[in-house]
Design a protein around this motif. Structure first.
Motif, PDB file in Angstrom:
ATOM      1  N   THR A   1      -2.988   6.675   8.116  1.00 25.03           N
ATOM      2  CA  THR A   1      -1.760   7.513   7.686  1.00 25.03           C
ATOM      3  C   THR A   1      -0.640   6.689   7.415  1.00 25.03           C
ATOM      4  O   THR A   1      -0.744   5.445   7.721  1.00 25.03           O
ATOM      5  N   GLY A   2      -0.080   7.030   6.072  1.00 25.79           N
ATOM      6  CA  GLY A   2       0.923   6.155   5.450  1.00 25.79           C
ATOM      7  C   GLY A   2       0.124   5.137   4.759  1.00 25.79           C
ATOM      8  O   GLY A   2      -0.891   5.215   4.419  1.00 25.79           O
ATOM      9  N   LYS A   3       1.071   3.999   4.430  1.00 23.02           N
ATOM     10  CA  LYS A   3       0.597   2.898   3.756  1.00 23.02           C
ATOM     11  C   LYS A   3      -0.183   1.933   4.599  1.00 23.02           C
ATOM     12  O   LYS A   3       0.459   1.537   5.653  1.00 23.02           O
ATOM     13  N   LEU A   4      -1.139   1.364   4.105  1.00 24.25           N
ATOM     14  CA  LEU A   4      -1.948   0.362   4.759  1.00 24.25           C
ATOM     15  C   LEU A   4      -1.455  -1.127   3.832  1.00 24.25           C
ATOM     16  O   LEU A   4      -1.522  -1.147   2.688  1.00 24.25           O
ATOM     17  N   VAL A   5      -1.057  -2.216   4.560  1.00 25.28           N
ATOM     18  CA  VAL A   5      -0.850  -3.461   3.870  1.00 25.28           C
ATOM     19  C   VAL A   5      -1.766  -4.484   4.268  1.00 25.28           C
ATOM     20  O   VAL A   5      -2.079  -4.565   5.604  1.00 25.28           O
ATOM     21  N   LEU A   6      -2.420  -5.470   3.637  1.00 26.13           N
ATOM     22  CA  LEU A   6      -2.989  -6.595   3.967  1.00 26.13           C
ATOM     23  C   LEU A   6      -2.214  -7.648   3.875  1.00 26.13           C
ATOM     24  O   LEU A   6      -1.238  -7.870   2.939  1.00 26.13           O
ATOM     25  N   ASP A   7      -2.150  -8.455   5.256  1.00 25.82           N
ATOM     26  CA  ASP A   7      -1.378  -9.732   5.429  1.00 25.82           C
ATOM     27  C   ASP A   7      -2.077 -10.892   4.740  1.00 25.82           C
ATOM     28  O   ASP A   7      -2.973 -11.227   5.509  1.00 25.82           O
ATOM     29  N   LEU A   8      -1.789 -11.354   3.682  1.00 30.64           N
ATOM     30  CA  LEU A   8      -2.476 -12.490   3.102  1.00 30.64           C
ATOM     31  C   LEU A   8      -2.384 -14.009   3.616  1.00 30.64           C
ATOM     32  O   LEU A   8      -3.239 -14.819   3.232  1.00 30.64           O
ATOM     33  N   ARG A   9      -1.460 -13.848   4.561  1.00 33.55           N
ATOM     34  CA  ARG A   9      -1.119 -15.184   4.863  1.00 33.55           C
ATOM     35  C   ARG A   9      -2.076 -15.715   6.157  1.00 33.55           C
ATOM     36  O   ARG A   9      -2.589 -14.956   6.987  1.00 33.55           O
TER      37      ARG A   9
ATOM     38  N   MET B   1       2.178  12.572  11.974  1.00 34.09           N
ATOM     39  CA  MET B   1       3.159  11.833  11.091  1.00 34.09           C
ATOM     40  C   MET B   1       3.917  12.893  10.511  1.00 34.09           C
ATOM     41  O   MET B   1       5.284  12.673  10.292  1.00 34.09           O
ATOM     42  N   ALA B   2       3.663  13.812   9.979  1.00 33.77           N
ATOM     43  CA  ALA B   2       4.314  14.855   9.718  1.00 33.77           C
ATOM     44  C   ALA B   2       5.329  15.409  10.630  1.00 33.77           C
ATOM     45  O   ALA B   2       6.347  15.714  10.156  1.00 33.77           O
ATOM     46  N   ALA B   3       4.771  15.597  11.641  1.00 34.10           N
ATOM     47  CA  ALA B   3       5.679  16.260  12.793  1.00 34.10           C
ATOM     48  C   ALA B   3       6.685  15.299  12.965  1.00 34.10           C
ATOM     49  O   ALA B   3       7.879  15.746  13.257  1.00 34.10           O
ATOM     50  N   ALA B   4       6.722  14.061  13.283  1.00 29.25           N
ATOM     51  CA  ALA B   4       7.470  13.045  13.312  1.00 29.25           C
ATOM     52  C   ALA B   4       8.509  13.081  12.349  1.00 29.25           C
ATOM     53  O   ALA B   4       9.828  12.656  12.467  1.00 29.25           O
ATOM     54  N   ALA B   5       8.175  13.314  11.164  1.00 32.17           N
ATOM     55  CA  ALA B   5       8.961  13.312   9.922  1.00 32.17           C
ATOM     56  C   ALA B   5       9.862  14.776   9.900  1.00 32.17           C
ATOM     57  O   ALA B   5      10.694  14.986   8.974  1.00 32.17           O
ATOM     58  N   GLY B   6       9.611  15.452  10.844  1.00 28.38           N
ATOM     59  CA  GLY B   6      10.561  16.836  10.876  1.00 28.38           C
ATOM     60  C   GLY B   6       9.834  18.054  10.393  1.00 28.38           C
ATOM     61  O   GLY B   6      10.355  19.079   9.832  1.00 28.38           O
TER      62      GLY B   6
ATOM     63  N   ALA C   1       8.144   5.919   6.580  1.00 29.73           N
ATOM     64  CA  ALA C   1       7.349   5.138   7.708  1.00 29.73           C
ATOM     65  C   ALA C   1       7.080   3.785   7.574  1.00 29.73           C
ATOM     66  O   ALA C   1       6.903   3.325   6.100  1.00 29.73           O
ATOM     67  N   GLU C   2       7.101   3.039   8.558  1.00 30.68           N
ATOM     68  CA  GLU C   2       6.501   1.865   8.285  1.00 30.68           C
ATOM     69  C   GLU C   2       5.255   1.387   8.149  1.00 30.68           C
ATOM     70  O   GLU C   2       4.258   2.341   8.614  1.00 30.68           O
TER      71      GLU C   2
ATOM     72  N   TRP D   1      16.325   5.880  -7.974  1.00 31.16           N
ATOM     73  CA  TRP D   1      16.603   4.903  -6.810  1.00 31.16           C
ATOM     74  C   TRP D   1      18.292   5.160  -6.466  1.00 31.16           C
ATOM     75  O   TRP D   1      18.570   5.181  -5.269  1.00 31.16           O
ATOM     76  N   ASP D   2      19.006   5.429  -7.436  1.00 31.90           N
ATOM     77  CA  ASP D   2      20.479   5.502  -7.221  1.00 31.90           C
ATOM     78  C   ASP D   2      20.613   6.951  -6.219  1.00 31.90           C
ATOM     79  O   ASP D   2      21.477   6.905  -5.423  1.00 31.90           O
ATOM     80  N   GLU D   3      19.754   8.001  -6.497  1.00 29.43           N
ATOM     81  CA  GLU D   3      19.768   9.172  -5.760  1.00 29.43           C
ATOM     82  C   GLU D   3      19.062   8.856  -4.543  1.00 29.43           C
ATOM     83  O   GLU D   3      19.383   9.269  -3.416  1.00 29.43           O
ATOM     84  N   LEU D   4      17.909   8.056  -4.006  1.00 27.07           N
ATOM     85  CA  LEU D   4      17.292   8.086  -2.953  1.00 27.07           C
ATOM     86  C   LEU D   4      17.990   6.872  -2.083  1.00 27.07           C
ATOM     87  O   LEU D   4      17.705   7.168  -0.830  1.00 27.07           O
ATOM     88  N   TYR D   5      18.558   5.857  -2.663  1.00 27.87           N
ATOM     89  CA  TYR D   5      18.790   4.945  -1.612  1.00 27.87           C
ATOM     90  C   TYR D   5      19.965   5.439  -0.641  1.00 27.87           C
ATOM     91  O   TYR D   5      19.852   4.965   0.315  1.00 27.87           O
ATOM     92  N   PRO D   6      21.092   6.067  -1.063  1.00 28.86           N
ATOM     93  CA  PRO D   6      21.776   6.625  -0.035  1.00 28.86           C
ATOM     94  C   PRO D   6      21.392   7.301   0.793  1.00 28.86           C
ATOM     95  O   PRO D   6      21.687   7.489   1.931  1.00 28.86           O
ATOM     96  N   LEU D   7      20.324   8.257   0.626  1.00 29.99           N
ATOM     97  CA  LEU D   7      19.590   8.895   1.755  1.00 29.99           C
ATOM     98  C   LEU D   7      18.698   8.211   2.681  1.00 29.99           C
ATOM     99  O   LEU D   7      18.848   8.415   3.923  1.00 29.99           O
ATOM    100  N   LEU D   8      18.425   7.031   2.383  1.00 33.48           N
ATOM    101  CA  LEU D   8      17.492   6.193   3.087  1.00 33.48           C
ATOM    102  C   LEU D   8      18.572   5.469   4.032  1.00 33.48           C
ATOM    103  O   LEU D   8      18.369   5.074   5.211  1.00 33.48           O
ATOM    104  N   GLU D   9      19.765   4.898   3.246  1.00 29.41           N
ATOM    105  CA  GLU D   9      20.749   4.072   3.771  1.00 29.41           C
ATOM    106  C   GLU D   9      21.350   5.062   5.231  1.00 29.41           C
ATOM    107  O   GLU D   9      21.844   4.249   6.001  1.00 29.41           O
ATOM    108  N   HIS D  10      21.609   6.260   4.928  1.00 26.50           N
ATOM    109  CA  HIS D  10      22.235   7.180   5.977  1.00 26.50           C
ATOM    110  C   HIS D  10      21.445   7.758   6.827  1.00 26.50           C
ATOM    111  O   HIS D  10      21.809   8.388   7.736  1.00 26.50           O
ATOM    112  N   GLY D  11      20.114   7.579   6.717  1.00 26.94           N
ATOM    113  CA  GLY D  11      19.073   7.978   7.661  1.00 26.94           C
ATOM    114  C   GLY D  11      18.593   9.356   7.367  1.00 26.94           C
ATOM    115  O   GLY D  11      17.971  10.085   8.135  1.00 26.94           O
ATOM    116  N   THR D  12      19.326   9.954   6.195  1.00 20.43           N
ATOM    117  CA  THR D  12      19.054  11.302   5.894  1.00 20.43           C
ATOM    118  C   THR D  12      17.585  11.601   5.372  1.00 20.43           C
ATOM    119  O   THR D  12      16.744  12.395   6.013  1.00 20.43           O
TER     120      THR D  12
END
Length: 145
Positions: free
Chosen positions: A137-145, A1-6, A114-115, A99-110
């Protein structure tokens, strides 16, 4: 995961201190981000270069480590806590400007995020097992539906 992130170098748990020393010519690293604590904390501290910083993000290893401050004096290193929840409790408005600083970095792919790995509720035990045996690795999510 770290390697894939650069990441330039990825260090596995076993033998990590020796690998860090080899890659840095014995100098050590400037920054360690430690979300684990526990038995890994001391090696994280030992892997720091002079004037390096260890940033404590959490204790997923279960135990809260202690710092022998003489180790900090030997190399002018420091340990810093970074508690997101506590920061928001003390400065609720900080979320907006961060968030005002992070969102543009996410939006532009900088910066990418990870999903999460999604488990159906019927496999909740498997999700807990992945956390317990440290294979998640990363976040785990339980789908409650």
């Amino acid at each position: 995961m770290a390697a894939a992130a650069g990441a330039d170098h990825v260090v596995r748990v076993d033998g990590r201190l020796d690998e860090v020393r080899r890659w840095t010519g014995g100098r050590g690293v400037d920054i360690v981000l430690d979300p684990v604590g526990g038995d890994r904390f001391t090696d994280s501290l030992r892997s720091l270069a002079p004037e390096g910083r260890l940033v404590v993000l959490g204790f997923t290893g279960g135990s809260i480590p202690t710092v022998k401050v003489n180790r900090l004096l030997l190399s002018n290193t420091s340990v810093l806590g970074a508690g997101w929840g506590e920061m928001l409790r003390q400065e609720p408005a900080s979320l907006r400007w961060r968030w005002d600083e992070l969102y543009p970095l996410l939006e532009h792919g900088t910066l990418t995020a990870a999903e999460p790995t999604v488990y159906p509720m019927a496999e909740a035990a498997d999700a807990l097992g992945a956390l317990a045996d440290r294979t998640a690795t990363g976040k785990l999510v339980l789908d409650l539906r």
